[in-house]
Design a protein around this motif. Structure first.
Motif, PDB file in Angstrom:
ATOM      1  N   ARG A 265       1.072  -0.926  -0.182  1.00 45.40           N
ATOM      2  CA  ARG A 265       0.533  -0.023   0.187  1.00 45.40           C
ATOM      3  C   ARG A 265       0.456   0.989   0.563  1.00 45.40           C
ATOM      4  O   ARG A 265       0.185   2.402   0.293  1.00 45.40           O
ATOM      5  CB  ARG A 265      -0.462   0.196   0.974  1.00 45.40           C
ATOM      6  N   TYR A 266       1.926   1.469  -0.087  1.00 47.20           N
ATOM      7  CA  TYR A 266       3.226   2.124   0.436  1.00 47.20           C
ATOM      8  C   TYR A 266       3.929   2.213  -0.449  1.00 47.20           C
ATOM      9  O   TYR A 266       4.892   1.807  -1.147  1.00 47.20           O
ATOM     10  CB  TYR A 266       4.008   1.935   1.919  1.00 47.20           C
ATOM     11  N   GLY A 271       8.006   1.346  -4.711  1.00 47.45           N
ATOM     12  CA  GLY A 271       8.971   2.046  -5.890  1.00 47.45           C
ATOM     13  C   GLY A 271      10.209   1.044  -5.343  1.00 47.45           C
ATOM     14  O   GLY A 271      11.137   0.707  -6.385  1.00 47.45           O
ATOM     15  N   VAL A 272      10.865   0.705  -3.908  1.00 47.59           N
ATOM     16  CA  VAL A 272      12.060   0.277  -3.652  1.00 47.59           C
ATOM     17  C   VAL A 272      12.298  -1.298  -4.876  1.00 47.59           C
ATOM     18  O   VAL A 272      12.858  -1.847  -4.764  1.00 47.59           O
ATOM     19  CB  VAL A 272      12.506  -0.494  -2.398  1.00 47.59           C
ATOM     20  N   GLN A 273      11.468  -2.312  -4.488  1.00 47.36           N
ATOM     21  CA  GLN A 273      10.428  -3.453  -5.422  1.00 47.36           C
ATOM     22  C   GLN A 273      10.691  -3.844  -6.899  1.00 47.36           C
ATOM     23  O   GLN A 273      11.757  -3.779  -7.449  1.00 47.36           O
ATOM     24  CB  GLN A 273       8.836  -3.826  -4.198  1.00 47.36           C
ATOM     25  N   PHE A 492       6.967   6.796  -7.508  1.00 45.34           N
ATOM     26  CA  PHE A 492       7.196   5.796  -6.731  1.00 45.34           C
ATOM     27  C   PHE A 492       8.243   6.631  -5.652  1.00 45.34           C
ATOM     28  O   PHE A 492       7.732   7.221  -4.520  1.00 45.34           O
ATOM     29  CB  PHE A 492       7.388   4.503  -7.029  1.00 45.34           C
ATOM     30  N   LEU A 493       9.119   6.471  -5.758  1.00 49.69           N
ATOM     31  CA  LEU A 493      10.246   6.503  -4.660  1.00 49.69           C
ATOM     32  C   LEU A 493      10.190   8.125  -4.214  1.00 49.69           C
ATOM     33  O   LEU A 493      10.754   8.720  -3.003  1.00 49.69           O
ATOM     34  CB  LEU A 493      11.870   6.788  -4.636  1.00 49.69           C
ATOM     35  N   ALA A 504       4.782   5.039   9.449  1.00 48.42           N
ATOM     36  CA  ALA A 504       3.778   4.787   9.172  1.00 48.42           C
ATOM     37  C   ALA A 504       3.201   2.955   8.894  1.00 48.42           C
ATOM     38  O   ALA A 504       1.864   2.511   9.441  1.00 48.42           O
ATOM     39  CB  ALA A 504       2.746   4.871   7.338  1.00 48.42           C
ATOM     40  N   VAL A 505       4.832   2.122   8.614  1.00 48.00           N
ATOM     41  CA  VAL A 505       4.383   1.224   7.792  1.00 48.00           C
ATOM     42  C   VAL A 505       4.506   0.309   9.467  1.00 48.00           C
ATOM     43  O   VAL A 505       4.289  -0.618  10.462  1.00 48.00           O
ATOM     44  CB  VAL A 505       6.210   1.023   8.048  1.00 48.00           C
ATOM     45  N   GLU A 506       5.060   0.969  10.975  1.00 49.88           N
ATOM     46  CA  GLU A 506       5.002   1.154  12.137  1.00 49.88           C
ATOM     47  C   GLU A 506       3.929   0.801  12.808  1.00 49.88           C
ATOM     48  O   GLU A 506       3.348  -0.114  13.581  1.00 49.88           O
ATOM     49  CB  GLU A 506       6.263   1.837  13.050  1.00 49.88           C
TER      50      GLU A 506
END
Length: 516
Positions: A265-266, A271-273, A492-493, A504-506
């Motif tokens: 969702r992020y 973008g990293v993938q 994306f990045l 947000a992920v935490e």
């Protein structure tokens, strides 16, 4: 809450990094070395074009498909334990490959070696994530990237020298030495850590993902020989799609998934993938295809080919660290996007260089490709672990590394199939289609003598010309894909900074934990 290491930052921490770097330097030697040795391996062990393709693909397939599972095991059962088991098995299997009696045993050994490499890499990177925090973590991961660069830069020339002096089986000697050093040092300085909340390995997810990758890779390798629409090939590809769908369904239902789908969702995580997959088709496939071209098609010696490959990989020795320093002035998205565009320019330039051209004419575009890919290379690993909670570092490393390595295996299988099909198309103009296909497959593996035997009516010059035109077309295709990837990765990045994404992920992780 994770079990963390609380000792002070001392020289021992540097030794932990050194242990992981030694293992990281050994891994690229396991696919650059066999690429240089592939013509010699084919002559010594025999085998069909598909069997020879598995020399590289077997390692990449099991390496890529095992990384997420290895990351989960590292979090659940101990990062040090998984690292040491992986490095030890990697050393033993490398020694076994040096005495393989035939191509079947060699390919099976390569597959097992990939599983061991996955355990070593995931365990080591997850351990590093516990040792370092913040900017020091990014620098540590950049140094690991440089270690990969050392293996890539000197792998071809070192392999060429060893093949010339001692034969192709000697290429695994340096791999064993580095693995043993990493094992001895890691056993002494690494301290155990694990995620107490880990619930063991997601076996259904691991099995479905691995089988999906295996079926797709096998189908792509069979396609040049049988055709993409042959029932067996279509069945393999369809089975792969169904298994990927099953994998997504499984990961959405298990309490502690191997792949946390909510992370997608992020935008920065996505973008990293995408960034992780970019080197696969912009750089890594060339590490395999170019030595085969130089040695098998253009007739260079292993030493000459290895020396020429330094132009492609030498930038990885210094530029990954330089990219980390550039983040003081430029956003990671800008650095990564610019690097991919530079790489695309090098791919297009190389497509304009004919086979048999002057060394400098070939080396300059290769160096530009290496320069371009080195800029995102120095940032990718650090970005990967920055978007998930620290206690899920093994999962983050597994996801990112799986995308990168599985992408490399898939890209190599697909690009090899496309190169074979394009070569067959060019050869078919002067021969029957039935004979053009087998000849093209032999050319792609660097066996020009067998290709000439399959098409006796065509001259050696015509065979090389057909291969060269197909190779140029493939490079243009890779250039176009790299340009598109650069644009998407930049977009994306560029959405939010690194530090803004992590909370947000935490929060998402805390919500998932409370609901469980």
């Amino acid at each position: 809450m994770t079990q963390t290491i609380t000792r002070p930052r001392t020289a021992e921490q540097a030794l932990v990094l050194l242990s992981v770097c030694l293992a990281a330097a050994a891994m690229p030697l396991t696919f650059t070395g066999p690429a240089v040795a592939l013509p010699a391996i084919g002559k010594a062990l025999g085998g069909s074009p598909i069997a020879l393709n598995w020399v590289t693909n077997a390692f990449m397939l099991t390496f890529g498909s095992s990384l997420m599972a290895a990351g989960g095991l590292a979090d659940a059962y101990g990062r040090k334990r998984v690292f040491l088991i992986g490095v030890g098995a990697f050393a033993v299997l490398s020694m076994a490959l040096a005495v393989a009696p035939d191509i079947l045993w060699f390919d099976l050994g390569r597959a097992a070696q990939g599983v061991a490499a996955a355990a070593a890499f995931s365990g080591g990177m997850a351990a590093l994530a516990q040792e370092f925090d913040g900017a020091s973590r990014i620098r540590a991961f950049s140094i690991v990237g440089t270690s990969f660069g050392i293996g890539l830069a000197f792998g071809p020339i070192a392999s060429g020298l060893m093949i010339d002096a001692f034969g192709w089986r000697s290429i695994f000697g340096l791999v064993v030495v580095l693995a043993v050093l990493a094992l001895a040092l890691g056993a002494r300085v690494l301290q155990e850590s694990r995620d107490p909340d880990a619930a063991g390995l997601d076996w259904p997810g691991a099995a479905s993902f691995t089988l999906a990758l295996a079926l797709f890779t096998y189908g792509a390798l069979l396609a040049p020989e049988r055709g993409w629409y042959e029932p067996g090939v279509m069945s393999l590809l369809a089975g792969s799609v169904l298994l990927f769908i099953a994998f997504v369904v499984i990961e959405g239902r298990v309490a502690r998934p191997m792949l946390d789908l909510s992370l997608f969702r992020y935008p920065r995580f996505v973008g990293v993938q995408l960034l992780a997959a970019a080197p696969a088709y912009a750089f890594v496939v060339l590490l395999i295809l170019l030595p085969v071209r130089f040695i098998g098609i253009e007739g260079l010696s292993e030493i000459a080919a290895g020396r020429l490959m330094i132009a492609l990989s030498a930038p990885l020795l210094v530029l990954p660290i330089a990219a980390g320093l550039l983040t003081r002035w430029f956003a990671p998205a800008t650095i990564c996007g610019a690097g991919l565009l530079i790489c695309a320019a090098g791919l297009f330039w190389l497509s304009r260089v004919p086979l048999g051209g002057e060394t400098m004419g070939i080396a300059m575009p290769m160096a530009l490709i290496g320069i371009g890919i080195s800029l995102p290379w120095g940032l990718m690993d650090g970005l990967a672990v920055s978007v998930v909670p620290r206690e899920r570092a093994g999962m983050a490393t597994g996801i990112f590394s799986t995308t990168r390595v599985a992408g490399e295996g898939v890209a190599l299988a697909v690009v090899s199939a496309v190169l074979s099909a394009l070569t067959a198309g060019h050869l078919a103009a002067g021969a029957t289609t039935a004979h053009a296909g087998p000849a093209a497959q032999r050319l792609v593996t660097g066996d020009i003598a067998s290709a000439a035997a399959a098409l006796p009516q065509m001259s050696r010059t015509a065979l090389v010309q057909g291969y060269g035109e197909a190779f140029a077309t493939v490079l243009v295709m890779l250039c176009a894909v790299t340009v598109v990837t650069a644009i998407v990765v930049f977009a994306f990045l560029g959405r939010g900074g690194e530090q803004g994404a992590e909370p947000a992920v935490e929060a998402q992780e805390r919500l998932r934990t409370s609901e469980a």
